[in-house]
Design an enzyme around this catalytic site. Structure first.
Site, mmCIF file in Angstrom:
data_model
loop_
_atom_site.group_PDB
_atom_site.id
_atom_site.type_symbol
_atom_site.label_atom_id
_atom_site.label_comp_id
_atom_site.label_asym_id
_atom_site.label_seq_id
_atom_site.Cartn_x
_atom_site.Cartn_y
_atom_site.Cartn_z
ATOM 1 N N TYR A 73 -1.754 -0.523 10.805
ATOM 2 C CA TYR A 73 -1.999 -1.107 9.478
ATOM 3 C C TYR A 73 -0.771 -0.879 8.582
ATOM 4 O O TYR A 73 -0.279 -1.802 7.929
ATOM 5 C CB TYR A 73 -3.250 -0.482 8.853
ATOM 6 N N SER B 97 0.835 -1.207 0.000
ATOM 7 C CA SER B 97 0.000 0.000 0.000
ATOM 8 C C SER B 97 0.863 1.248 0.000
ATOM 9 O O SER B 97 1.984 1.252 0.550
ATOM 10 C CB SER B 97 -0.865 -0.033 1.266
ATOM 11 N N LYS C 59 2.001 -3.598 6.824
ATOM 12 C CA LYS C 59 2.390 -3.714 5.409
ATOM 13 C C LYS C 59 3.914 -3.649 5.256
ATOM 14 O O LYS C 59 4.496 -4.376 4.447
ATOM 15 C CB LYS C 59 1.718 -2.612 4.579
HETATM 16 N N1 LIG Z 1 -8.775 -1.024 -0.899
HETATM 17 C C1 LIG Z 1 -7.744 -0.230 -0.685
HETATM 18 O O1 LIG Z 1 -7.891 0.994 -0.664
HETATM 19 C C2 LIG Z 1 -6.362 -0.792 -0.498
HETATM 20 C C3 LIG Z 1 -5.254 0.067 -0.631
HETATM 21 C C4 LIG Z 1 -3.985 -0.462 -0.444
HETATM 22 C C5 LIG Z 1 -3.818 -1.797 -0.125
HETATM 23 N N2 LIG Z 1 -4.914 -2.601 0.012
HETATM 24 C C6 LIG Z 1 -4.704 -4.007 0.357
HETATM 25 O O2 LIG Z 1 -5.250 -4.814 -0.660
HETATM 26 C C7 LIG Z 1 -5.746 -6.034 -0.112
HETATM 27 C C8 LIG Z 1 -7.177 -6.249 -0.566
HETATM 28 O O3 LIG Z 1 -7.940 -5.119 -0.180
HETATM 29 P P1 LIG Z 1 -9.494 -4.990 -0.511
HETATM 30 O O4 LIG Z 1 -9.801 -3.548 -0.581
HETATM 31 O O5 LIG Z 1 -9.862 -5.888 -1.616
HETATM 32 O O6 LIG Z 1 -10.084 -5.539 0.866
HETATM 33 P P2 LIG Z 1 -11.283 -6.564 1.136
HETATM 34 O O7 LIG Z 1 -11.514 -6.522 2.609
HETATM 35 O O8 LIG Z 1 -12.421 -6.290 0.229
HETATM 36 O O9 LIG Z 1 -10.622 -7.947 0.715
HETATM 37 C C9 LIG Z 1 -9.833 -8.702 1.590
HETATM 38 C C10 LIG Z 1 -10.353 -10.121 1.547
HETATM 39 O O10 LIG Z 1 -9.553 -10.904 2.441
HETATM 40 C C11 LIG Z 1 -10.417 -11.664 3.248
HETATM 41 N N3 LIG Z 1 -9.729 -11.887 4.530
HETATM 42 C C12 LIG Z 1 -9.471 -10.989 5.500
HETATM 43 N N4 LIG Z 1 -8.842 -11.585 6.521
HETATM 44 C C13 LIG Z 1 -8.683 -12.887 6.183
HETATM 45 C C14 LIG Z 1 -8.111 -14.008 6.822
HETATM 46 N N5 LIG Z 1 -7.601 -13.925 8.048
HETATM 47 N N6 LIG Z 1 -8.107 -15.197 6.172
HETATM 48 C C15 LIG Z 1 -8.649 -15.315 4.924
HETATM 49 N N7 LIG Z 1 -9.225 -14.288 4.282
HETATM 50 C C16 LIG Z 1 -9.237 -13.075 4.900
HETATM 51 C C17 LIG Z 1 -11.702 -10.866 3.388
HETATM 52 O O11 LIG Z 1 -12.828 -11.674 3.674
HETATM 53 C C18 LIG Z 1 -11.803 -10.241 2.003
HETATM 54 O O12 LIG Z 1 -12.526 -11.068 1.104
HETATM 55 C C19 LIG Z 1 -5.597 -5.912 1.400
HETATM 56 O O13 LIG Z 1 -4.409 -6.589 1.773
HETATM 57 C C20 LIG Z 1 -5.435 -4.415 1.624
HETATM 58 O O14 LIG Z 1 -4.675 -4.126 2.753
HETATM 59 C C21 LIG Z 1 -6.178 -2.139 -0.182
#
Ligand SMILES: NC(=O)c1ccc[n+]([C@@H]2O[C@H](COP(=O)([O-])OP(=O)(O)OC[C@H]3O[C@@H](n4cnc5c(N)ncnc54)[C@H](O)[C@@H]3O)[C@@H](O)[C@H]2O)c1
Length: 319
Positions: free
Chosen positions: A149, A125, A153
């Protein structure tokens, strides 16, 4: 397709489900590992509706035993999305964030090692640039966390680098900026369980349910006083993962690369709201609130490494 099997942890989530669609369209077979703590099978149904292919799903926690998953044959690589991502919650439950995000990544890398899977694309991120760097953020800048958080990362990136050095893994950590919007079909809206934390579902709720959205701070040193971010269409972001997989084929084992995925342009929160209102011909109901702790004024990417290394740049307008 089976020869191009990709384990997609968190594949039912917002970015994961969009990436699964793109994977299938590019001839890969995604296999989803998700505990559905922030998603549901609706997204898997939607992936099937959009692509005509239903990915295999393992409903399990990323911190638990994954040997059944890794018994599958022909695993080409892992794309690791699974984790917790709410900044505010990470301040309330820091150890939970480390346990899931860092512990989950360590566990995954152990299983990859046992199964001799050597390629991983990791969801990092822009938050790893913290509040110590000038924009645009370049991958070579020092990293710094402003909340647990962000720390999780940074630690995950370090853990993956250790796997590269000592387990002969090769890895790309994609540092996402601010993904918004969703697939053109309308079947994959960002639909978190519980209260949304990301800006786009909050804007959508404010428009459709006429709830008043809080815009945190209008006295930043930015053109209109609201925070500036690098909003990127989630479908562009999804394509970046395919490019990262292709890139892994070109680099040697042991290599770790961090690569920004952003547009390279900043847009203020107010501009985003106005853009949404214009695009959807609706009104967003908002009010200004106090600045939120830990928010930085301006964040946008230097996107040149992604262009050079991956041959990737954004093609869509975020809104
Ligand atoms: N959306 C953003 O703005 C953003 C920005 C930078 C980084 N990220 C990173 O990208 C990744 C995906 O983000 P997203 O926005 O799709 O989030 P999201 O919450 O929609 O997707 C994450 C998925 O992981 C699953 N999950 C969470 N904990 C789990 C566990 N312990 N075991 C198995 N599954 C688990 C959740 O059920 C979900 O389906 C994350 O790692 C997040 O930190 C997201």
């Amino acid at each position: 397709m089976e020869n191009k099997r990709i384990i997609v942890t968190g594949g039912a989530g917002y970015i994961g489900s969009h990436t699964c669609v793109e994977l299938i369209e590019q001839g890969y077979e995604p296999v989803i590992v998700d505990n559905f703590c922030n998603s549901s099978l609706d997204n898997v149904d939607a992936i099937e509706k959009i692509t005509g292919f239903r990915p295999k799903v393992y409903e399990t926690d990323i911190t638990k035993n994954l040997s059944t998953v890794f018994k599958l044959s022909n695993i080409l690589a892992v794309i690791h999305f699974a984790g917790l991502k709410a900044v505010g919650e990470s301040c309330e439950k820091p150890m939970e964030y480390l346990r899931v995000n860092v512990g989950g990544t360590v566990n995954l890398l152990e299983h990859m090692n046992q199964a001799n899977v050597k390629k991983i694309v990791f969801s990092s991120s822009a938050t790893v640039y913290g509040d110590i760097n000038p924009v645009p953020f370049v991958e070579t800048m020092p990293r710094s966390a402003v909340n647990p958080y962000g720390s999780s990362k940074i630690i995950c990136e370090d853990v993956i680098q250790i796997a590269c050095k000592y387990q002969n893994v090769k890895a790309v950590a994609l540092r996402y900026f601010n993904p918004i919007n969703s697939h053109d079909s309308g079947l994959l809206p960002e639909k978190p369980i519980g209260r949304p934390n990301n800006i786009f579902p909050i804007i959508e709720l404010s428009a459709s349910k006429r709830r008043i959205m809080s815009v945190f701070g209008n006295d930043y040193d930015t053109p209109d006083g609201t925070c500036v971010r690098d909003y990127i269409h989630v479908c562009d972001l999804a394509i970046g993962h395919i490019k990262a997989l292709e890139y892994l084929d070109k680099i040697d084992n042991g290599i770790f690369e961090a690569i920004n995925l952003g547009t390279g342009r900043g847009m203020s929160v107010l501009q985003l709201i106005k853009g949404y209102e214009k695009a959807k011909k609706t009104n967003v109901f908002f009010e200004y609130a106090e600045r939120r702790q830990g928010d930085i004024a301006v964040s946008y990417a230097d996107a040149s490494k992604a262009k050079k290394a991956l041959g990737w740049k954004t093609k869509r307008k975020p809104i």
